[in-house]
Design a protein around this motif. Structure first.
Motif, PDB file in Angstrom:
ATOM      1  N   SER A 161     -50.191  20.331  80.236  1.00  0.00           N
ATOM      2  CA  SER A 161     -51.784  20.667  79.622  1.00  0.00           C
ATOM      3  C   SER A 161     -51.722  19.547  78.626  1.00  0.00           C
ATOM      4  CB  SER A 161     -51.622  21.772  78.872  1.00  0.00           C
ATOM      5  OG  SER A 161     -51.894  22.885  79.982  1.00  0.00           O
ATOM      6  N   PHE A 162     -50.711  19.253  77.756  1.00  0.00           N
ATOM      7  CA  PHE A 162     -51.091  18.314  76.572  1.00  0.00           C
ATOM      8  C   PHE A 162     -51.090  16.851  77.205  1.00  0.00           C
ATOM      9  CE2 PHE A 162     -49.216  21.382  73.726  1.00  0.00           C
ATOM     10  CZ  PHE A 162     -49.859  21.103  72.759  1.00  0.00           C
ATOM     11  N   ILE A 163     -50.399  16.449  78.418  1.00  0.00           N
ATOM     12  CA  ILE A 163     -50.366  15.105  78.866  1.00  0.00           C
ATOM     13  C   ILE A 163     -51.335  14.773  79.811  1.00  0.00           C
ATOM     14  CG2 ILE A 163     -47.942  14.752  78.258  1.00  0.00           C
ATOM     15  CD1 ILE A 163     -47.338  14.737  81.336  1.00  0.00           C
ATOM     16  N   ILE A 196     -52.554  22.261  86.816  1.00  0.00           N
ATOM     17  CA  ILE A 196     -52.997  21.458  85.572  1.00  0.00           C
ATOM     18  C   ILE A 196     -53.930  20.379  85.964  1.00  0.00           C
ATOM     19  CG2 ILE A 196     -52.680  20.046  83.496  1.00  0.00           C
ATOM     20  CD1 ILE A 196     -52.551  23.134  83.192  1.00  0.00           C
ATOM     21  N   SER A 197     -53.540  19.528  87.061  1.00  0.00           N
ATOM     22  CA  SER A 197     -54.102  18.214  87.521  1.00  0.00           C
ATOM     23  C   SER A 197     -55.785  18.818  88.113  1.00  0.00           C
ATOM     24  CB  SER A 197     -53.318  17.670  88.621  1.00  0.00           C
ATOM     25  OG  SER A 197     -52.448  16.887  87.857  1.00  0.00           O
ATOM     26  N   LEU A 198     -55.567  19.976  88.880  1.00  0.00           N
ATOM     27  CA  LEU A 198     -57.035  20.501  89.463  1.00  0.00           C
ATOM     28  C   LEU A 198     -57.951  20.860  88.363  1.00  0.00           C
ATOM     29  CD1 LEU A 198     -55.525  22.263  92.844  1.00  0.00           C
ATOM     30  CD2 LEU A 198     -56.716  20.011  92.644  1.00  0.00           C
ATOM     31  N   SER A 199     -57.215  21.754  87.506  1.00  0.00           N
ATOM     32  CA  SER A 199     -57.922  22.217  86.347  1.00  0.00           C
ATOM     33  C   SER A 199     -58.611  21.085  85.568  1.00  0.00           C
ATOM     34  CB  SER A 199     -57.102  22.900  85.331  1.00  0.00           C
ATOM     35  OG  SER A 199     -57.670  23.336  84.179  1.00  0.00           O
ATOM     36  N   ARG A 200     -58.108  19.910  85.463  1.00  0.00           N
ATOM     37  CA  ARG A 200     -58.701  18.715  84.611  1.00  0.00           C
ATOM     38  C   ARG A 200     -59.674  18.236  85.416  1.00  0.00           C
ATOM     39  NH1 ARG A 200     -60.442  17.915  80.278  1.00  0.00           N
ATOM     40  NH2 ARG A 200     -60.606  15.854  79.627  1.00  0.00           N
ATOM     41  N   ILE A 201     -59.515  17.952  86.683  1.00  0.00           N
ATOM     42  CA  ILE A 201     -60.319  17.378  87.479  1.00  0.00           C
ATOM     43  C   ILE A 201     -61.787  18.042  87.386  1.00  0.00           C
ATOM     44  CG2 ILE A 201     -60.900  16.576  89.810  1.00  0.00           C
ATOM     45  CD1 ILE A 201     -57.987  15.836  90.215  1.00  0.00           C
ATOM     46  N   GLU A 229     -65.963  19.771  75.335  1.00  0.00           N
ATOM     47  CA  GLU A 229     -66.299  21.263  75.969  1.00  0.00           C
ATOM     48  C   GLU A 229     -65.328  21.305  77.236  1.00  0.00           C
ATOM     49  OE1 GLU A 229     -70.197  21.778  77.082  1.00  0.00           O
ATOM     50  OE2 GLU A 229     -71.034  21.794  74.962  1.00  0.00           O
ATOM     51  N   ASN A 230     -65.336  20.165  77.993  1.00  0.00           N
ATOM     52  CA  ASN A 230     -64.401  20.276  79.112  1.00  0.00           C
ATOM     53  C   ASN A 230     -63.095  20.417  78.614  1.00  0.00           C
ATOM     54  OD1 ASN A 230     -63.420  17.545  78.791  1.00  0.00           O
ATOM     55  ND2 ASN A 230     -65.282  16.944  79.697  1.00  0.00           N
ATOM     56  N   THR A 231     -62.482  19.653  77.643  1.00  0.00           N
ATOM     57  CA  THR A 231     -61.168  19.768  77.201  1.00  0.00           C
ATOM     58  C   THR A 231     -60.761  21.050  76.512  1.00  0.00           C
ATOM     59  OG1 THR A 231     -61.285  17.345  76.591  1.00  0.00           O
ATOM     60  CG2 THR A 231     -59.353  18.634  75.701  1.00  0.00           C
ATOM     61  N   VAL A 232     -61.723  21.752  75.670  1.00  0.00           N
ATOM     62  CA  VAL A 232     -61.453  23.047  75.153  1.00  0.00           C
ATOM     63  C   VAL A 232     -61.148  24.351  76.490  1.00  0.00           C
ATOM     64  CG1 VAL A 232     -62.447  24.932  73.776  1.00  0.00           C
ATOM     65  CG2 VAL A 232     -62.615  22.664  72.836  1.00  0.00           C
ATOM     66  N   ILE A 233     -62.282  23.927  77.377  1.00  0.00           N
ATOM     67  CA  ILE A 233     -61.882  25.082  78.411  1.00  0.00           C
ATOM     68  C   ILE A 233     -60.454  24.890  79.085  1.00  0.00           C
ATOM     69  CG2 ILE A 233     -63.022  25.670  80.791  1.00  0.00           C
ATOM     70  CD1 ILE A 233     -65.868  25.215  79.450  1.00  0.00           C
ATOM     71  N   PHE A 234     -60.436  23.416  79.250  1.00  0.00           N
ATOM     72  CA  PHE A 234     -59.068  23.176  79.948  1.00  0.00           C
ATOM     73  C   PHE A 234     -58.111  23.670  79.373  1.00  0.00           C
ATOM     74  CE2 PHE A 234     -55.548  19.806  79.780  1.00  0.00           C
ATOM     75  CZ  PHE A 234     -55.169  20.111  81.082  1.00  0.00           C
ATOM     76  N   ILE A 279     -53.911  28.533  78.416  1.00  0.00           N
ATOM     77  CA  ILE A 279     -53.481  29.417  77.805  1.00  0.00           C
ATOM     78  C   ILE A 279     -53.465  30.919  78.712  1.00  0.00           C
ATOM     79  CG2 ILE A 279     -54.013  31.104  75.786  1.00  0.00           C
ATOM     80  CD1 ILE A 279     -54.921  28.196  74.266  1.00  0.00           C
ATOM     81  N   GLY A 280     -54.430  31.059  79.262  1.00  0.00           N
ATOM     82  CA  GLY A 280     -54.568  32.309  80.179  1.00  0.00           C
ATOM     83  C   GLY A 280     -53.467  32.379  81.017  1.00  0.00           C
ATOM     84  N   MET A 281     -53.244  31.257  81.699  1.00  0.00           N
ATOM     85  CA  MET A 281     -52.059  31.166  82.626  1.00  0.00           C
ATOM     86  C   MET A 281     -50.568  31.494  82.216  1.00  0.00           C
ATOM     87  SD  MET A 281     -53.320  28.342  85.649  1.00  0.00           S
ATOM     88  CE  MET A 281     -52.122  28.956  86.790  1.00  0.00           C
ATOM     89  N   GLU A 282     -50.424  30.840  80.858  1.00  0.00           N
ATOM     90  CA  GLU A 282     -49.374  31.109  80.418  1.00  0.00           C
ATOM     91  C   GLU A 282     -49.067  32.551  79.969  1.00  0.00           C
ATOM     92  OE1 GLU A 282     -45.637  29.457  78.729  1.00  0.00           O
ATOM     93  OE2 GLU A 282     -47.022  28.795  80.315  1.00  0.00           O
ATOM     94  N   LEU A 283     -50.043  33.360  79.402  1.00  0.00           N
ATOM     95  CA  LEU A 283     -50.036  34.661  79.163  1.00  0.00           C
ATOM     96  C   LEU A 283     -49.695  35.523  80.447  1.00  0.00           C
ATOM     97  CD1 LEU A 283     -52.822  35.146  76.410  1.00  0.00           C
ATOM     98  CD2 LEU A 283     -50.574  35.720  75.950  1.00  0.00           C
TER      99      LEU A 283
END
Length: 507
Positions: free
Chosen positions: A84-86, A210-215, A226-231, A236-240
């Motif tokens: 998520s960070f990179i 994560i790649s698909l989420s960012r795309i 906005e798109n980075t915050v939602i990303f 976070i939701g998936m990690e939980l």
């Protein structure tokens, strides 16, 4: 071979066998081998072999593959925070232009992770498996929440402060996720072999998700903030979800059958007057075999049933009370059995980290702009996922053959360098070239990064598999660390590429 009544490790001496093999004999006293009660009276000529303890309960089945899916999500859980960070490389380049932020994050992660995996390997006898995993999840979730809310959303820090905070956050994530990762490989080592492959497939699945989420967040929302915050919130939701699933799965009958089974056979604590049983370890260097020979002694010292040793496999419970030299010796014995697999996985990830994510994030193109590094990283993650699925195909590799093929991947280093060098007119300037190289590197990384980990567990006894999994992770992290360090040399080749537009020549 030494006095039976001695209280500590006595000997380390080579001896010959009738077949001419070299045998290293290691003597441990006062700890009872967990198969002694099962094997007593057998016609084994004084030599015991590890075997799964008998169980009265029928072996449970993972009928709907729910446990496998949970282990796959476990692999997602301990690589998703770092990815998520990179992966939001466009946001990082926009916020920190002209810096080596991706390289710094990668090196920070790897250095902290190496320390974490060594600590985890040292403390494997002191902290319970599920305690280490749960703490790792909490260490991973905290920085994700903090950075996404305080830095990306609220923007509470200056550019310089945010740079430092992101590196610290990556370091905390590295510690937590690596403790998870190292513990999970010991965890799945207690389960059937396919579950180790499931965890490693989950690692690649994290990159794909994560790649698909960012795309998609970048395509659907034009505002970068906005798109980075939602990303980040999706991550976070998936990690939980992964954390909650782990808490549920560890209580299932299937998991308890194998984890509890590894502790069965541990004898009850003896009285002060009962004779104890020690054991001597014979390591046949030629055949890479370890044998345990029974011995009686007068003064017992049984592993404690509670305290720090509670919840361990029988072998780890015994190791819990060993001295430091004896603990190191036990790790040496295990390492001698899996050394080729250790080197193979270290070399695989060394070559990969020389190029990914650092150098790949610096490949630019005028037409595609910042989309090119995002696409290259997505291709790598997807092909890495495919490679780890292929690793499930049954094929019994020899350790030395795996090592040779892992070393051959070094060819990717000059190929990727020619995608950015010379600056302005690289040898492979067309954007298709790095995509093709990333595809091939991802498949080979997924395959040769998984097979050694899967096969290594089968080279040791069932009771040694948790320790073998941790030892393999130390090699894995060593390769990552060295690769990240070498990646800074590749960054020097791209130092002026930020102001250069790459045009391809047509003929």
């Amino acid at each position: 071979m030494g006095s039976v009544g001695a209280e500590r490790f006595k000997e380390l001496s080579p001896a010959g066998t009738p077949e001419g093999n070299v045998v290293m004999s290691f003597s441990f006293d006062s700890y009872q081998l967990e198969e002694d009660e099962l094997q007593r009276g057998s016609q084994a000529k004084g030599v015991l072999t590890f075997m799964e303890p008998a169980s009265e309960d029928p072996e449970p089945q993972d009928r709907y593959h729910g446990i496998y899916f949970a282990m796959l999500l476990a692999g997602v859980g301990f690589l998703l925070p770092y990815n998520s960070f990179i992966t939001d490389v466009d946001y990082l380049h926009h916020k920190y232009p002209g810096t080596s932020i991706v390289f710094d994050m990668s090196l920070t992660y790897i250095l902290v992770a190496l320390v974490a995996v060594i600590l985890n390997n040292a403390l494997v006898e002191l902290l319970s498996l599920h305690t280490r995993i749960s703490v790792g999840y909490l260490f991973a979730l905290g920085p994700l929440l903090f950075v996404s809310i305080c830095d990306v959303w609220l923007e509470l820090f200056s550019r310089r402060q945010a740079y430092a905070i992101n590196l610290v956050a990556v370091g905390v994530v590295a510690f937590g996720c690596t403790v998870q990762q190292s513990s999970f490989y010991g965890y799945t080592g207690l389960l059937p072999k396919r579950y180790t492959q499931g965890v490693m497939t989950g690692e690649s699945t994290a990159g794909v998700i994560i790649s698909l989420s960012r795309i998609f967040t970048k395509l659907l929302l034009s505002d970068e903030k906005e798109n980075t915050v939602i990303f980040f919130f999706i991550s976070i939701g998936m990690e939980l979800t992964c954390f909650i699933l782990h808490l549920l799965v560890k209580r299932t009958r299937f998991v308890r059958y194998y984890t509890d089974g590894s502790r069965k056979g541990l004898p009850e604590t003896r009285g002060a007057g009962d004779p104890g049983t020690g054991y001597r370890v014979h390591h046949d260097v030629t055949s890479e075999d370890v044998r345990f020979e029974n011995r009686q002694r007068g003064q017992p010292r049984s592993p404690p049933e509670g305290g720090l040793c509670k919840g361990r496999t029988a072998v780890l419970a015994e190791l819990c009370c060993l001295s430091l030299p004896d603990m190191l010796l036990y790790r040496y014995v295990v390492s001698r059995l899996i050394w080729a697999y250790m080197l193979s996985i270290a070399m695989t990830y060394f070559i990969t980290l020389c190029l990914f994510p650092g150098l790949e994030s610096e490949i630019h193109n005028c037409t595609l702009g910042e989309w090119l590094p995002i696409l290259i990283m997505a291709i790598f993650n997807l092909s890495d996922f495919v490679g780890k699925i292929l690793a499930a195909l049954p094929y019994d590799w020899r350790g030395t053959h795996l090592l040779v093929y892992s070393c051959l991947r070094v060819v990717f280093i000059p190929l990727f360098i020619m995608c950015v060098y010379p600056n302005g007119q690289p040898t492979f300037g067309h954007p298709a070239w790095p995509c093709i190289f990333s595809l091939l590197m991802g498949i080979t990384n997924g395959y040769f990064g998984s097979v050694p980990m899967i096969l290594a567990a089968g080279k040791v006894s069932p009771e040694q598999r948790e320790l073998a999994g941790n030892t393999m992770t130390v090699s894995y992290m060593t390769g990552l660390t060295l690769g990240s360090a070498v990646a800074y040399f590749a960054y020097s080749l791209t130092s002026t590429s930020h102001s250069t537009c790459f045009y391809t020549e047509t003929s």
